[in-house]
Design a protein around this motif. Structure first.
Motif, short mmCIF file in Angstrom:
data_model
loop_
_atom_site.label_atom_id
_atom_site.label_comp_id
_atom_site.label_asym_id
_atom_site.label_seq_id
_atom_site.Cartn_x
_atom_site.Cartn_y
_atom_site.Cartn_z
N ASP B 271 0.82 -1.23 0.00
CA ASP B 271 0.00 0.00 0.00
C ASP B 271 0.85 1.27 0.00
O ASP B 271 0.39 2.32 -0.42
CB ASP B 271 -0.89 0.06 1.26
CG ASP B 271 -1.64 -1.23 1.46
OD1 ASP B 271 -1.84 -1.92 0.44
OD2 ASP B 271 -2.01 -1.54 2.61
N LYS B 272 2.06 1.15 0.49
CA LYS B 272 2.88 2.35 0.65
C LYS B 272 3.57 2.77 -0.64
O LYS B 272 4.25 3.79 -0.68
CB LYS B 272 3.94 2.10 1.74
CG LYS B 272 3.37 2.17 3.14
CD LYS B 272 4.43 1.96 4.19
CE LYS B 272 4.72 0.50 4.39
NZ LYS B 272 5.79 0.16 5.29
N PHE B 273 3.39 1.96 -1.71
CA PHE B 273 4.12 2.24 -2.95
C PHE B 273 3.81 3.64 -3.45
O PHE B 273 4.70 4.41 -3.79
CB PHE B 273 3.77 1.20 -4.01
CG PHE B 273 4.51 1.37 -5.30
CD1 PHE B 273 5.85 1.03 -5.39
CD2 PHE B 273 3.89 1.90 -6.43
CE1 PHE B 273 6.56 1.19 -6.57
CE2 PHE B 273 4.59 2.07 -7.62
CZ PHE B 273 5.92 1.72 -7.68
N LYS B 274 2.53 3.96 -3.51
CA LYS B 274 2.12 5.25 -4.10
C LYS B 274 2.71 6.44 -3.36
O LYS B 274 3.17 7.39 -3.97
CB LYS B 274 0.59 5.34 -4.12
CG LYS B 274 0.05 5.31 -5.54
CD LYS B 274 -1.34 5.88 -5.63
CE LYS B 274 -1.66 6.24 -7.07
NZ LYS B 274 -2.30 5.14 -7.78
N SER B 275 2.70 6.37 -2.05
CA SER B 275 3.14 7.54 -1.29
C SER B 275 4.65 7.54 -1.07
O SER B 275 5.25 8.60 -0.92
CB SER B 275 2.42 7.58 0.06
OG SER B 275 2.68 6.38 0.76
N ASN B 276 5.29 6.39 -1.04
CA ASN B 276 6.70 6.33 -0.62
C ASN B 276 7.70 6.05 -1.73
O ASN B 276 8.89 6.03 -1.46
CB ASN B 276 6.88 5.27 0.47
CG ASN B 276 6.35 5.72 1.80
OD1 ASN B 276 5.69 6.76 1.87
ND2 ASN B 276 6.64 4.97 2.84
N VAL B 277 7.24 5.79 -2.93
CA VAL B 277 8.19 5.46 -3.99
C VAL B 277 7.94 6.33 -5.21
O VAL B 277 6.82 6.40 -5.72
CB VAL B 277 8.09 3.97 -4.39
CG1 VAL B 277 9.11 3.66 -5.47
CG2 VAL B 277 8.27 3.07 -3.19
N ARG B 278 8.99 7.03 -5.65
CA ARG B 278 8.93 7.79 -6.90
C ARG B 278 10.14 7.45 -7.73
O ARG B 278 11.15 6.97 -7.21
CB ARG B 278 8.93 9.30 -6.61
CG ARG B 278 7.65 9.86 -6.05
CD ARG B 278 6.86 10.52 -7.15
NE ARG B 278 5.68 11.27 -6.77
CZ ARG B 278 5.04 11.29 -5.62
NH1 ARG B 278 5.50 10.59 -4.63
NH2 ARG B 278 3.97 12.00 -5.42
N VAL B 279 10.02 7.72 -9.03
CA VAL B 279 11.12 7.39 -9.93
C VAL B 279 11.61 8.65 -10.63
O VAL B 279 10.80 9.48 -11.05
CB VAL B 279 10.66 6.36 -10.98
CG1 VAL B 279 11.83 5.94 -11.85
CG2 VAL B 279 10.06 5.16 -10.30
N ALA B 280 12.93 8.79 -10.72
CA ALA B 280 13.52 9.92 -11.45
C ALA B 280 14.66 9.41 -12.32
O ALA B 280 15.08 8.27 -12.19
CB ALA B 280 14.03 10.98 -10.47
N ASN B 281 15.15 10.28 -13.20
CA ASN B 281 16.28 9.90 -14.03
C ASN B 281 17.52 9.60 -13.20
O ASN B 281 17.65 10.08 -12.07
CB ASN B 281 16.63 11.04 -15.00
CG ASN B 281 15.72 11.03 -16.20
OD1 ASN B 281 15.09 10.01 -16.51
ND2 ASN B 281 15.62 12.16 -16.88
#
Lengths: 306, 414, 276
Positions: B271-281
């Motif tokens: 459940d925490k993926f949306k709030s705790n994981v982002r992707v950047a270059n």
């Protein structure tokens, strides 16, 4: 021992009993012999041959003489690996002999938990290497793994376990010890149980303390058992690398878990250096044979003096 | 869609009935040896099933070899035995050059329809599979990826950052602040030199130059020094087997991993993926560059011609845009053909979640990994040296010089 | 403090120590059993007892690979290997212990020498051999190369040497052939040594990893260890509780047999060293 046996059992008698001569014995030896020749000695000769070539499994091997051996002796990786292997083998063996014996003493003590203790110490022996490696790998997670949680409860600083060069090998030794000590422990237990009670009681009556009895009587009487445990443990640990394979340390960090068996495996199947890997294997074979020979001589002397 | 496929298959069958010889011929059975387990292994098996159901000429049988190393080991054993381990091998990008150099792989450029397919690949994959540009191609890209920055926006926010910096030169200050504000290390840096390759390339440096490792050149030293400083002041840690766990648990703010790690990270984060994981270059020094990695498909030498052709048909099917899309949706690998990018379905898929297209967006700046046959072994030596610097506090320059000297023998022509 | 209370204290101490050590040895297994039922985010740092028992982990592990087949393969391979090792070792040990023939020391040395050969170094030559026999992907490849054991011969020979010769005489008088003597009298008398050999052979066969991996390509012939090891594939797996569930599936059958027959196991294993 063998000498004594011959005196009490004249050869002539045994020949008379169950046949003899090469023709008579061969059918009995044949099944094992065929397997050994096919799957141990013939391939050993192939490995010996390949160790003098540049075999990479991709092209027909070319003869290079002693090049692989020269390279081996000059290689820092090899010497490092040898050091790691010796440390691992000696540490595991020392632990198995020392604590194996200590555990046997405890397992012999009549307590409410005797059966539980025996069962628990031997249980890891029936757990496979793969399972053991998987379990411990996760338990050794430095961040929130149960081992560090335990250390924290005791007020101790957390450890890096497999992730730090100074603790990685010790961690592997710990796993090997957990997995392996059950066997020497029960072997010692059997050795203890075979010691005549009267002998120990007589010593007690003479006023010897528990420790004196152990040091003067029990441990010397266990010497033959120790020889067997030493032999099995050394020969096994010098070759072993299954844990490294499953723990996926890749021999690291900084080569600290680069056991010789793993080094061989990596050279043969990842670095395309089969010839070199074969030279390493021949070295390992000679090393083990030398160890076995030394041990044999030691135990022979002991028997003679007794 | 499925039903439509079935109709097309049926129509195709009806058409071939006109040619009795063809209709009666048995399908060719080929084996594909692959090295991806777990979830990815399941996806590969499902893909094979889909192919087998989609046509009647070829039956592919998947054989799982545990890992990329396992595939190599079995391939080598097969070559030694004079009987290839499988008709189709999934070979990690660093592994196929050695096999090709020894003449153990089939030149795919001679097979029907090669050029049309090959020209459709992104340039980076053409360079990857034909590094010397001689027109001979021994492997085609299959599951390819590049590394991206996974970050925890909650932790960054505590230090007043919206996103990680674009350039490595800004990382030191950034990392210090994140560590100060959150108490956890800002980033985990891998000793496996994939991210290193990208950073060195981005600094106009090289990994291998003139028959030796080029890590003692200023461009590479700057990278290693930058990283080492962060590790030594405690704002970065060395990546280890538990890093993904730590990242998901908020115990480290940034990890650099393959775009294809995304499904795994997602499963782990729940459940925490949306709030705790982002992707950047991936960060860079002078100009953005990312290394591509993953595995290729290769056909060993010495298998019957009808198997070669059957394996080739399977490869062509895998590279159709529709199959690429199906594959990417499950694995988050990058598309290897440009045509996939033009699919409307692909574009709308990218919009469904943050960061899905990151790997693809980086492709124009992508470079192949070093293809020198000696590099496979050098990788382990690089790892060991970096760990020595980072975990044992060994001074950078002597350690790197030593590394360059002792690995020189690996790059000599055999 | 008189001798009696001291003895009592000693007894208490031994009891406490026994319990503590037993728990230490069992703790990793306990952690495995509990961990296999946890959610991925509850494994590290979460409570020891899973707040919710995730049976799904087992379903997922069970479906991701044919573990049933793997376990049956392992069982077949380990049992047959054990049987054959027992047979070949008994025969050879009998010749070595009860017959006189030229080159006898050499034969014994050949048997012992196999212990010194690092087995996995022989992977490639042995792979070529079994391929020539057409044994790739078969039980043969997994069993035959291990059908004889230098350790087994060593162990049984020592046991036979220590068996009184009077037995031989009475057997001769009854007109027993060498084979009936071996199987009807000598082996039963040495049952402890034989069962020690069996336990150790079975376990080492069950444990084998590298050779079964090289010698088989297909799931039909995979063993449980090979199947389990492939779970630890970094690229594919991050769901650790599922890996633990798979480990559970592979470990528990053996542990169960072990705990049911614990006494026999331990006594068997113990006799492997007694006769050294």
């Amino acid at each position: 021992m063998a000498v004594a046996r011959r005196f009490t059992n004249p050869r002539s008698l045994s020949i008379q009993r169950f046949g003899g001569g090469l023709g008579g014995a061969l059918p009995y030896l044949l099944p094992a012999l065929v397997i050994f020749v096919l799957f141990s000695y013939y391939p050993l000769l192939r490995v010996l041959y390949l160790s003098f070539t540049d075999a990479d499994l991709l092209r027909p091997p070319q003869w290079v003489g002693l090049e692989n051996y020269r390279k081996m002796l000059l290689s820092r990786e090899f010497l490092g690996s040898l050091g790691v292997t010796a440390t691992f083998a000696l540490a595991v063996t020392a632990l198995e002999v020392g604590l194996g014996m200590a555990l046997a003493f405890l397992m012999q003590a009549k307590t409410r938990f005797q059966s539980l203790l025996r069962g628990a110490v031997f249980a890891p022996v029936v757990v496979s290497t793969v399972s053991a490696a998987l379990i411990w790998q996760y338990m050794m997670n430095p961040n929130g793994g149960p081992l560090n949680a335990g250390l924290q409860t005791l007020g101790l600083p957390p450890l890096g376990w497999l992730t730090r060069p100074e603790t990685a090998l010790a961690s592997v030794i710990l796993i090997a010890f957990w997995k392996g000590v059950g066997l020497p422990a029960v072997i010692y237990l059997a050795g203890l149980q075979a010691i005549p009670k009267e002998l120990l009681e007589a010593a007690r009556v003479d006023g010897a303390t528990t420790w004196q009895v152990a040091r003067r009587i029990t441990i010397p009487l266990l010497a033959p058992t120790t020889m067997v445990v030493l032999f099995l443990s050394l020969v096994g640990t010098f070759q072993s690398y299954g844990l490294i394979l499953v723990l996926r340390t890749d021999g690291g960090p900084v080569g600290s878990t680069n056991l010789l068996g793993y080094h061989i495996y990596q050279n043969a199947f990842q670095y395309f250096q089969m010839g070199y890997a074969c030279a390493l294997s021949v070295f390992l074979f000679l090393l083990l044979a030398a160890l076995a020979w030394i041990q044999f001589r030691l135990s022979e002397r002991r028997v003679h003096y007794q | 869609m499925k039903r439509l496929n079935r109709w097309i298959t049926a129509l195709g069958l009806a058409a071939t009935l006109g040619a009795p010889a063809l209709a009666q011929s048995k399908p060719v059975e080929i084996t594909l040896m692959y090295g991806l387990g777990g979830r990815l292994g399941e996806i590969i098996r499902a893909t094979i099933d889909r192919y087998n159901k989609s046509q009647t000429e070829v039956v592919v049988r998947g054989e799982f070899a545990d890992s990329y190393e396992g595939v190599l080991q079995k391939a080598l054993a097969g070559i030694a035995a004079g009987q290839p381990a499988a008709d189709l091998l999934q070979l990690e990008v660093a592994l196929w050059p050695r096999l090709a150099a020894a003449g153990q792989l089939t030149d795919l450029a001679t097979l029907p329809g090669f050029k049309a397919m090959y020209d459709g690949f992104w340039p980076v994959f053409r360079r990857q599979t034909d590094p010397d540009g001689d027109g001979k191609v021994y492997a085609v890209p299959w599951n390819n990826s590049n590394p991206v920055t996974y970050y925890n926006p909650q932790l960054l926010k505590k230090a007043g950052f919206e996103a990680p910096p674009k350039r490595w030169t800004e990382y030191r200050e950034f990392a210090r602040k994140v560590k100060e504000a959150t108490g956890v290390p800002a980033l985990a840096i891998p000793s496996f030199p994939w991210v290193l390759e990208g950073a060195v390339f981005s600094n106009d440096g090289e990994m291998v130059r003139g028959g030796r490792l080029a890590l003692n050149e200023p461009a590479a030293l700057e990278v290693i020094n930058t990283w080492t400083q962060m590790i030594r002041d405690g704002s970065a840690v060395v990546e280890n087997a538990n890093t993904t766990q730590d990242f998901v648990a908020g115990k480290v703010a940034i990890t650099f991993q393959s775009v294809a790690s995304r499904p795994g990270i997602k499963a782990l984060a729940g459940d925490k993926f949306k709030s705790n994981v982002r992707v950047a270059n991936l960060p860079y020094f002078k100009k953005p560059v990312v290394p591509v990695g993953g595995a290729t498909l290769a056909i060993p030498k010495g298998i019957p011609q009808d198997h070669v052709l059957a394996a080739w048909k399977f490869i062509q099917w895998l590279n159709t845009p529709e199959q690429q899309l199906a594959w990417i949706k499950e694995t988050n690998y990058v598309p290897v053909t440009r045509a996939t990018n033009d699919l409307r379905a692909f574009q709308s898929y990218l919009l469904t979640e943050q960061g899905l297209g990151q790997g693809m967006l980086q492709l124009p700046t992508a470079r192949p990994r070093p293809a020198d046959p000696g590099y496979v072994q050098a990788i382990q030596e690089i790892r060991k040296t970096l760990e020595d610097i980072w975990l044992n506090n060994r001074p950078v320059e002597p350690a790197i010089n030593d590394l360059v000297n002792r690995t020189q023998a690996l790059f000599k022509q055999p | 403090m008189n001798a009696k209370t001291r003895h009592l204290w000693g007894q208490r101490g031994l009891e406490a120590l026994s319990l503590l050590i037993a728990l230490l040895f069992l703790a990793p297994l306990l952690w495995l059993f509990l961990g296999a039922f946890k959610a991925p985010d509850g494994l590290f740092g979460g409570p020891l007892i899973p707040p919710r028992w995730e049976w799904e982990n087992f379903l997922e592990a069970w479906h991701s690979a044919p573990f049933g087949r793997f376990l049956i393969n392992s069982l077949i391979v380990s049992s047959l290997t054990t049987l054959l090792v027992g047979l070949s070792s008994a025969l050879a040990a009998f010749a070595l212990a009860r017959m006189e023939f030229p080159l006898k020391p050499l034969a014994f040395l050949l048997a012992l020498g196999t212990l010194m050969i690092p087995g996995d170094a022989l992977l490639i030559p042995n792979f070529l051999t079994i391929r020539n026999f057409g044994w790739i992907n078969s039980y043969w490849a997994l069993i035959v190369p291990f059908a004889a054991s230098g350790f087994g011969i060593f162990l049984l020979r020592n046991a036979f040497l220590q068996t009184p010769r009077e037995l031989d005489d009475s057997a001769r008088l009854d007109g027993a052939t060498p084979l009936t003597f071996l199987f009807r009298i000598l082996l039963p008398v040495n049952a402890p040594a034989l069962s020690a050999l069996s336990v150790l052979t079975f376990l080492s066969s069950w444990n084998a990893l590298v050779w079964p991996f090289v010698a088989t390509n297909r799931n039909e012939w995979r063993t449980a260890q090979v199947g389990l090891a492939s779970f630890n594939n970094i690229e594919g797996n991050t769901d650790i509780p599922v890996v633990l569930a798979a480990t559970f599936i592979v470990t528990v059958p053996v542990l169960l047999v072990y705990f049911l027959a614990q006494k026999w196991f331990i006594e068997s294993a113990a006799s492997s060293g007694l006769k050294g």
